[in-house]
Design an enzyme around this catalytic site. Structure first.
Site, mmCIF file in Angstrom:
data_model
loop_
_atom_site.group_PDB
_atom_site.id
_atom_site.type_symbol
_atom_site.label_atom_id
_atom_site.label_comp_id
_atom_site.label_asym_id
_atom_site.label_seq_id
_atom_site.Cartn_x
_atom_site.Cartn_y
_atom_site.Cartn_z
ATOM 1 N N ALA A 135 -7.008 -5.619 4.362
ATOM 2 C CA ALA A 135 -6.072 -5.170 5.393
ATOM 3 C C ALA A 135 -4.629 -5.537 5.064
ATOM 4 O O ALA A 135 -4.369 -6.496 4.336
ATOM 5 C CB ALA A 135 -6.455 -5.774 6.737
ATOM 6 N N CYS A 136 -3.705 -4.757 5.618
ATOM 7 C CA CYS A 136 -2.282 -5.067 5.582
ATOM 8 C C CYS A 136 -1.768 -5.108 4.138
ATOM 9 O O CYS A 136 -1.838 -4.115 3.422
ATOM 10 C CB CYS A 136 -2.051 -6.385 6.323
ATOM 11 S SG CYS A 136 -0.340 -6.830 6.654
ATOM 12 N N ILE A 137 -1.262 -6.250 3.666
ATOM 13 C CA ILE A 137 -0.758 -6.387 2.305
ATOM 14 C C ILE A 137 -1.847 -6.849 1.339
ATOM 15 O O ILE A 137 -1.635 -6.886 0.126
ATOM 16 C CB ILE A 137 0.443 -7.366 2.267
ATOM 17 C CG1 ILE A 137 1.209 -7.293 0.939
ATOM 18 C CG2 ILE A 137 -0.025 -8.801 2.557
ATOM 19 C CD1 ILE A 137 1.804 -5.943 0.623
#
Length: 217
Positions: A135-137
């Protein structure tokens, strides 16, 4: 009951795991009837950030595993003790710790190097064909794990996407409440707080990520 390994990178969006992303992911795993176990590298964080001021706390040191234990309520082990054969899937929440402590993308960009112990575990999941959600970065780490034009997303930030492509990934733009699936690699990614401006926005994509990972055979 499926078992999911969750790798954390500290505690706090600016220097560790993003708290909301982590809690939402853990809750989604349990709501799906699966069990999770948390792991983190046993080493110093890249740096410590004062989350009130947003500034680096000069001279302060914290351990990634010790800080991650805050999120895991103490139930956590060093990532070197994670045996991929004992799990059905892998989940890695975002937060800048994923790009600072699990790999060096935050500092080195396209020259990013993954933490060796984390890489060994992630590659073992990938090579055994077990599904994973980043998820995300955290897809910055996935780019090093999978390479070979793996499809993934961090949302729509052009400079970050370019760095991931230079690491060998194929970036796909994605809305905050959606996911990108590379079916061949069984990899699921979602932008979460790379785009989210509200916890509900982050929750929608994270739930889809976890549900999709757990539905893969």
């Amino acid at each position: 009951m499926k078992k999911v390994a969750v790798i954390l990178s500290g505690s706090g969006v600016f220097d560790g795991s993003e708290l909301y992303e982590t809690v939402i992911s853990l809750l989604a795993i349990r709501r799906a009837g699966a069990h999770y176990e948390c792991f983190a590298p046993d080493k110093d964080q890249l740096h410590v950030v004062n989350h009130l001021s947003g500034e680096v706390a000069e001279g302060e040191k914290r351990n990634v595993l010790v800080e991650s234990a805050r999120l895991a309520r103490g139930e956590i082990k060093p990532v070197t003790e994670c045996d991929p054969e004992a799990f059905d899937a892998l989940i890695i929440p975002g937060g800048f710790g994923a790009a600072k402590n699990l790999c060096t993308f935050a500092v080195d960009g396209a020259e990013s190097q993954p933490d060796e112990d984390v890489l060994n575990v992630c590659k073992a999941f990938a090579q055994s064909g077990k599904p994973a959600g980043y998820a995300c970065i955290a897809p910055a780490l996935a780019a090093s794990v999978y390479g070979n034009k793996v499809k993934l997303t961090i949302g729509n930030d052009e400079s970050t996407a370019q760095g991931l492509e230079e690491l060998g990934a194929q970036h796909v733009e994605c809305a905050v409440d959606e996911i990108v699936v590379d079916s061949d690699r069984k990899l699921v990614t979602t932008p979460a707080y790379m785009l989210a401006e509200d916890i509900l926005e982050a929750e929608a994509g994270l739930n889809k990520m976890v549900e999709t990972v757990l539905s893969m055979q």
